[in-house]
Design a protein around this motif. Structure first.
Motif, short mmCIF file in Angstrom:
data_model
loop_
_atom_site.label_atom_id
_atom_site.label_comp_id
_atom_site.label_asym_id
_atom_site.label_seq_id
_atom_site.Cartn_x
_atom_site.Cartn_y
_atom_site.Cartn_z
N GLU A 634 0.83 -1.21 0.00
CA GLU A 634 0.00 0.00 0.00
C GLU A 634 0.86 1.26 0.00
O GLU A 634 0.57 2.23 -0.70
N GLU A 635 1.97 1.23 0.78
CA GLU A 635 2.88 2.38 0.84
C GLU A 635 3.48 2.66 -0.54
O GLU A 635 3.56 3.81 -0.99
N ILE A 636 3.91 1.60 -1.22
CA ILE A 636 4.53 1.77 -2.55
C ILE A 636 3.51 2.34 -3.54
O ILE A 636 3.82 3.23 -4.34
N ALA A 637 2.27 1.82 -3.49
CA ALA A 637 1.23 2.30 -4.41
C ALA A 637 0.94 3.79 -4.18
O ALA A 637 0.84 4.57 -5.15
N VAL A 638 0.85 4.16 -2.92
CA VAL A 638 0.56 5.57 -2.60
C VAL A 638 1.75 6.45 -3.00
O VAL A 638 1.57 7.55 -3.55
N MET A 639 2.99 5.95 -2.76
CA MET A 639 4.18 6.72 -3.12
C MET A 639 4.26 6.93 -4.63
O MET A 639 4.62 8.00 -5.12
N ASN A 640 3.93 5.87 -5.39
CA ASN A 640 3.95 6.00 -6.85
C ASN A 640 2.93 7.04 -7.32
O ASN A 640 3.21 7.84 -8.22
N GLU A 641 1.74 7.01 -6.69
CA GLU A 641 0.70 8.00 -7.05
C GLU A 641 1.17 9.42 -6.70
O GLU A 641 1.00 10.36 -7.48
N PHE A 642 1.82 9.52 -5.51
CA PHE A 642 2.32 10.83 -5.08
C PHE A 642 3.37 11.37 -6.07
O PHE A 642 3.34 12.54 -6.45
N MET A 643 4.32 10.50 -6.49
CA MET A 643 5.37 10.94 -7.39
C MET A 643 4.80 11.30 -8.77
O MET A 643 5.32 12.19 -9.45
N PHE A 644 3.72 10.62 -9.17
CA PHE A 644 3.07 10.96 -10.44
C PHE A 644 2.53 12.40 -10.38
O PHE A 644 2.77 13.21 -11.28
N TYR A 645 1.82 12.70 -9.27
CA TYR A 645 1.29 14.06 -9.11
C TYR A 645 2.43 15.06 -8.96
O TYR A 645 2.34 16.20 -9.44
N LYS A 646 3.50 14.63 -8.27
CA LYS A 646 4.65 15.53 -8.08
C LYS A 646 5.26 15.93 -9.41
O LYS A 646 5.63 17.10 -9.63
N GLY A 647 5.35 14.99 -10.31
CA GLY A 647 5.90 15.28 -11.64
C GLY A 647 5.05 16.30 -12.38
O GLY A 647 5.57 17.23 -13.02
N ILE A 648 3.72 16.13 -12.31
CA ILE A 648 2.82 17.09 -12.98
C ILE A 648 2.96 18.47 -12.35
O ILE A 648 3.02 19.48 -13.04
N SER A 649 3.02 18.51 -11.01
CA SER A 649 3.15 19.78 -10.30
C SER A 649 4.43 20.51 -10.68
O SER A 649 4.43 21.72 -10.90
N MET A 650 5.54 19.75 -10.79
CA MET A 650 6.82 20.37 -11.15
C MET A 650 6.80 20.89 -12.58
O MET A 650 7.34 21.96 -12.89
#
Length: 661
Positions: A634-650
């Protein structure tokens, strides 16, 4: 009766916001717009803005906003219908009316009923003055002996009430007015112990109608002419829902234009003082009607001019009256002068004795600023007594510190020091002591609130608490800003939603390129997104619904919206607080693009910022989910989702030119 919609629309189209507001406050041209000190709250620096292009007003201090009708409603405290009637009368528009239902008639505004009966009373008293034997023999003869011409009598709508117990009441009841409304308007007095029998308040007196700024009759002053020690010489209307003595000045309606044009106001005590000066061609004059000057009356004058000269009787009582309460005028930032007339004279008698030109010259050579007048008067009274002289210093300094403007205070400290032959710095020090006494309790309260959450130990490092004075602060000026209400914390998304809706409201119908409006472009870019703020989401829904029917809502739709919250938002968005100086372009050849010049870029930036704010909300949600994750998967799945949004934000930040930490 209800004004029909066609007449309402004609009134809206005809009324000019600059003319309407200009009847109540003194407007100054500021670029394409006009500014003034707000009539709805006390301020020294103008924050009230009138936009003639959009026909709206907006105060950046208190938030008041609206169109010409709303302004009349707020400034005069009347209902929608009465505001329409005022504007129709101003622009000579014939009113077409429709019948009200019984229920609507019962709901009519009580204030409007008072205005109607007071206007009826004014007309009745005028009729008695000119069309009855008693009125002509007693009332008209008195006005003619005072030298009041027919023109000035009509201007002030002077009248006469017959010396009869209930002549007015009987006529009013015959016309269908109720005894209850007559009593509420202060025109009828019930006999003690009786709810049916009553008598006229103003019987056997000449009548001076009292008008508000808009010209409506709100009360009466009445003078008895026969010798009767059991009766007061002057009798005024009691306080009513439409008349508050402390808020009004006699003659303000007749004088406001002259005050604005000459940028000066003369203040006298009585009705006849005002009328005699008007008769002599001096029209920028109002009266406090024998009452002590109030803050509300001072602010009423300040709407039209900051300059006031007080004309008082020359006897001892007149001098004391001139000194009493004038610190209030100084506190409001007005420039106040004093003129005293020779013993036995008042403005009325003196202007009739010497004539208009000699009267004006006397004012010109005799006027003294209030501080100088007060200093000379108190020094003369104190003589050589050192204790009384010390008291005079305290009195005068106490007045000087009431002046908000620091430069003016310094000038008066210097002048007073020369008059009293004392050290100027000593006067300034005394002034500072008074200021500290005045403001220390409020400052201590603020400090205690701010220090409650101030980290311990920082004071030892030389860090001041947010509510305290630092050494860099002004040591001689303790005039503090009024404490503002705490602001509700808004999210970043809320600000971006507002910017997006503002763009739609102001520019939605504009074309970015042929056949592509701002509305079409931005709605297409946020398809499927709903706003969190209920008001902004409601507005977004309105745009979507109308656009689905091939209609783009205009700015005027929102400026005239039936919901006050939406209307006020649109007015606020459409009113610029600051204007660019024309010198930038004309003199310095600096071109600054307006929002309409770069609308395509503005629309793109707004969309990008909005999406970035939504993405950041999703990132915060991921962080919360990460704290609650139960397994490594679950942690890995949430982290992957977070990094996806982080990339869009950057990526969005890079496009926007934002600095990323």
């Amino acid at each position: 009766m209800r004004i029909n919609p066609d007449t309402v629309e004609r009134i809206k189209q005809t009324a000019d916001i600059v003319e309407v507001v200009g009847d109540f406050v003194s407007l100054k041209k500021k670029g394409a717009n006009y500014s003034a000190c707000c009539p709805f709250h006390n301020e020294k620096t103008p924050s009230f803005n009138v936009n003639p292009a959009r026909q709206i007003y907006k105060c950046f201090g208190c938030g008041a906003a609206g169109d010409a009708i709303k302004f009349v409603m707020d400034v005069d405290g009347v209902g929608y219908g009465e505001a329409l009637r005022y504007l129709a009368n101003k622009y000579q528009i014939e009113i077409e009316e429709e019948e009200l239902t019984d229920e609507e008639t019962l709901r009519q505004n009580a204030r409007e009923s008072l205005y109607i009966i007071l206007n009826f009373a004014k007309n009745h008293y005028q009729h008695q003055l000119y069309n009855t034997e008693e009125g002509q023999a007693v009332g008209l003869s008195y006005f003619q002996e005072r030298g009041f011409s027919e023109g000035v009598r009509k201007k002030f709508e002077l009248g006469y009430s017959l010396d009869n117990w209930d002549a007015f009441t009987r006529e009013a009841l015959e016309k269908g007015y109720s005894a209850e409304v007559l009593e509420k308007a202060g025109l009828l007095i019930h006999k003690e112990g009786s709810k049916t029998a009553g008598y006229d308040r103003f019987r056997g007196r000449v009548i001076f109608p009292i008008h508000n700024v808009a010209g409506k009759t709100i009360a009466f002053g009445a003078r008895i002419l026969k010798t009767d020690k059991s009766q007061p010489k002057y009798l005024n209307s009691p306080e009513t829902e439409v008349y508050h003595k402390s808020d009004i000045l006699y003659g303000i309606f007749q004088a406001k234009n002259a005050i604005r044009q000459q940028e000066h106001c003369y203040l006298v005590e009585g009705y006849t003082d005002v009328i005699s000066l008007h008769q002599a061609g001096i029209e920028n004059v109002v009266a406090s009607s024998g009452t002590s000057l109030t803050v509300e009356q001072i602010r009423l004058i300040a709407r039209f001019t900051p300059n006031i000269t007080i004309l008082y009787d020359g006897d001892i009582a007149g001098i004391k009256a001139a000194l009493r309460g004038l610190d209030l005028v100084l506190e409001e930032g007005l420039n106040v002068n004093i003129v005293l007339f020779p013993d036995g004279d008042d403005p009325d008698s003196y202007v009739r004795k010497v004539g208009a030109e000699a009267f004006k010259n006397y004012i010109k050579v005799s006027a003294q600023d209030f501080i100088t007048f007060k200093t000379q008067t108190l020094l003369q009274d104190a003589g050589n007594d050192p204790f009384r002289l010390a008291a005079v210093i305290g009195e005068v300094v106490n007045s000087i510190v009431k002046i908000p403007d620091a430069i003016k205070r310094q000038v008066f400290f210097h002048r007073t020091a020369e008059m009293m032959k004392v050290d100027e710095q000593m006067l300034i020090s005394e002034g500072n002591k008074l200021l500290r006494k005045l403001h220390t309790p409020k400052q201590q309260e603020r400090n205690s609130r701010s220090n409650a959450s101030f980290p311990e130990g920082l004071a030892d490092l030389g860090v001041s608490s947010p509510g305290s004075f630092s050494e860099d602060g002004p040591p001689q000026d303790f005039f503090l800003q009024e404490e503002e209400e705490p602001q509700v914390q808004r999210s970043k998304v809320s600000y971006q939603e507002e910017a997006f809706i503002r763009l739609l409201v102001l520019h939605g119908a504009r074309e970015l390129e042929p056949n592509i409006t701002v509305c079409q472009y931005v709605l297409g870019e946020i398809e499927g997104i709903d706003f969190k703020d209920t008001v902004f989401n409601h507005l977004l829904t309105l745009f979507r619904e109308h656009y689905s029917r091939n209609t783009v809502l205009s700015t005027d739709y929102f400026l005239n919206h039936h919901e006050s919250q939406i209307r006020d938002l649109a007015i606020g968005w459409g009113t610029e607080k600051y204007e660019l100086s024309e010198l930038w372009k004309d003199k310095f050849e600096i071109f600054v693009p307006f929002e309409t010049d770069v609308l395509d870029r503005t629309a793109f930036i707004n969309i990008l910022r909005l999406k970035k704010a939504f993405i950041e909300e999703k990132m915060k949600a991921c962080q919360q989910q990460l704290l609650q994750a139960g397994t490594e998967e679950e942690e890995i799945a949430v982290m992957n989702e977070f990094m996806f949004y982080k990339g869009i934000s950057m990526a969005a930040a890079k496009e926007l030119g934002s600095v990323i930490g």
